[in-house]
Design a protein around this motif. Sequence first.
Motif, PDB file in Angstrom:
ATOM      1  N   GLU A 102     -14.543   3.028 -27.216  1.00 53.54           N
ATOM      2  CA  GLU A 102     -13.882   3.774 -26.159  1.00 53.54           C
ATOM      3  C   GLU A 102     -13.866   2.935 -24.885  1.00 53.54           C
ATOM      4  O   GLU A 102     -14.845   2.269 -24.550  1.00 53.54           O
ATOM      5  N   GLN A 114      -1.528  12.981 -28.070  1.00 53.18           N
ATOM      6  CA  GLN A 114      -2.434  12.669 -29.175  1.00 53.18           C
ATOM      7  C   GLN A 114      -3.881  12.695 -28.680  1.00 53.18           C
ATOM      8  O   GLN A 114      -4.173  12.377 -27.535  1.00 53.18           O
ATOM      9  N   ILE A 125     -11.799   4.255 -36.905  1.00 54.90           N
ATOM     10  CA  ILE A 125     -10.356   4.366 -36.657  1.00 54.90           C
ATOM     11  C   ILE A 125      -9.533   4.169 -37.924  1.00 54.90           C
ATOM     12  O   ILE A 125      -8.422   4.680 -38.045  1.00 54.90           O
ATOM     13  N   GLY A 158       2.180   3.543 -32.579  1.00 54.65           N
ATOM     14  CA  GLY A 158       1.131   4.460 -32.981  1.00 54.65           C
ATOM     15  C   GLY A 158       0.910   4.398 -34.473  1.00 54.65           C
ATOM     16  O   GLY A 158       1.772   3.938 -35.231  1.00 54.65           O
ATOM     17  N   THR A 165      -6.853  12.519 -23.694  1.00 54.52           N
ATOM     18  CA  THR A 165      -6.725  11.458 -24.681  1.00 54.52           C
ATOM     19  C   THR A 165      -7.881  10.474 -24.561  1.00 54.52           C
ATOM     20  O   THR A 165      -8.160   9.958 -23.479  1.00 54.52           O
ATOM     21  N   THR A 186      -5.078   9.202 -36.352  1.00 55.47           N
ATOM     22  CA  THR A 186      -3.839   9.324 -35.598  1.00 55.47           C
ATOM     23  C   THR A 186      -4.069   8.846 -34.165  1.00 55.47           C
ATOM     24  O   THR A 186      -4.875   9.406 -33.432  1.00 55.47           O
ATOM     25  N   THR A 187      -3.373   7.788 -33.802  1.00 56.37           N
ATOM     26  CA  THR A 187      -3.521   7.217 -32.470  1.00 56.37           C
ATOM     27  C   THR A 187      -2.171   6.768 -31.938  1.00 56.37           C
ATOM     28  O   THR A 187      -1.404   6.122 -32.637  1.00 56.37           O
ATOM     29  N   LEU A 231      -0.321   4.122 -29.439  1.00 55.84           N
ATOM     30  CA  LEU A 231      -0.703   2.717 -29.293  1.00 55.84           C
ATOM     31  C   LEU A 231       0.222   1.999 -28.318  1.00 55.84           C
ATOM     32  O   LEU A 231       1.433   2.220 -28.320  1.00 55.84           O
ATOM     33  N   TYR A 243      -6.200  10.726 -29.613  1.00 58.45           N
ATOM     34  CA  TYR A 243      -6.678   9.362 -29.459  1.00 58.45           C
ATOM     35  C   TYR A 243      -5.507   8.437 -29.143  1.00 58.45           C
ATOM     36  O   TYR A 243      -4.371   8.668 -29.600  1.00 58.45           O
ATOM     37  N   ALA A 244      -5.795   7.419 -28.373  1.00 56.61           N
ATOM     38  CA  ALA A 244      -4.821   6.365 -28.101  1.00 56.61           C
ATOM     39  C   ALA A 244      -5.532   5.029 -28.242  1.00 56.61           C
ATOM     40  O   ALA A 244      -6.761   4.956 -28.183  1.00 56.61           O
ATOM     41  N   PHE A 245      -4.753   3.991 -28.427  1.00 51.65           N
ATOM     42  CA  PHE A 245      -5.311   2.684 -28.756  1.00 51.65           C
ATOM     43  C   PHE A 245      -4.593   1.618 -27.950  1.00 51.65           C
ATOM     44  O   PHE A 245      -3.362   1.607 -27.873  1.00 51.65           O
TER      45      PHE A 245
END
Length: 335
Positions: free
Chosen positions: A332, A178, A312, A207, A251, A153-154, A156, A180-182
């Motif tokens: 990262e 979230q 991911i 996302g 995040t 779950t990211t 984006l 994680y973010a991308f």
Amino acid sequence: MHTGILTDLDLDAEGRSSTYLSIPYSIDRSPYFQVKIPIFRFKNGDGPRLLLMAGNHGDEYEGVFALGHVLHALDPDRIHGAVTVLPMSNVLAVMAGRRRSPLDDGNLNRAFPGNPTGTPTERLAYYLEHQLFPQHDVVFDIHSGGTSMEHLTTALIERQPTPEMMAKARDLLEHLGQDYAFVAQNGYDSPTSMGAVARAGAIGVSGEFGGGATVTPKTMQNTKRAIDNLLLRLGITETPLISEARAPVATTVLALESHEQAIYATRRGWFEPVVTLGQSVEASDVAGYYHDLERLDRDPEILRFRRGGIVISRRLHADCQAGDCLVQAAAEIEG
């Protein structure tokens, strides 16, 4: 110019309204057939303008379901600004449980900037980029891994064309709640919705919220929280609509900057992963085994990561063909 889309959508009307984006397309069983895409509008005065969309790929259900909850919970008298909801962008693909449209095999998220006289998918892409996206300040296009992939779950965003837009996008990214973010780097000319949003002068947020052409309580919770947090951050709502409040989280921002961060199949085989989503890996760590079921007496191929990072996404289907993406590990990033 005629966009190949028929609609009576009135973006200036106050309150709640609903209608369709209709795409005329003659087919064997119905010469005057129209693809009917439901669209909903909530408006209360001037203010931020947000477009929420899902079903860009038809086998990704988290966003479709979450926007269904939004339609029941959103009260136009209790918002500031405007929210447009497009819960099933590629509606025929959603109904067929397919990534692409069963009508023309169109992949909407690879069809921008579209063509006003082209296939239904191309016409829809053209309308979105040239008519609907420019009427909004922010577009949130909700995705997941679909039938064949599971995805961490990211939240984006794409790299934005100006520092000012990048700062705004990064702010929204880090407020979606979230873990994680991308940050993607497909470029300003990308055929995706995020490229189209940037060209339309708006901020694009997206996302990946699950996968496997299914949903879980956790993926739905994350999707609902992202929608609520975006509405709150933009000042459109004052309290969460469809999720429980959550304290701010730190995040972790990730990026895929090289094809070496992914492992692809180069021949027919059967994939056995040994890593899980969110796992930290180093270069040379084992990602999985690639079996040949026609020659089980031979040792499977050992697949190793070429770069370290956080896992991911990974392929859910064991049976693979050359070209299938098997697993990705994102790095990262700072700043």
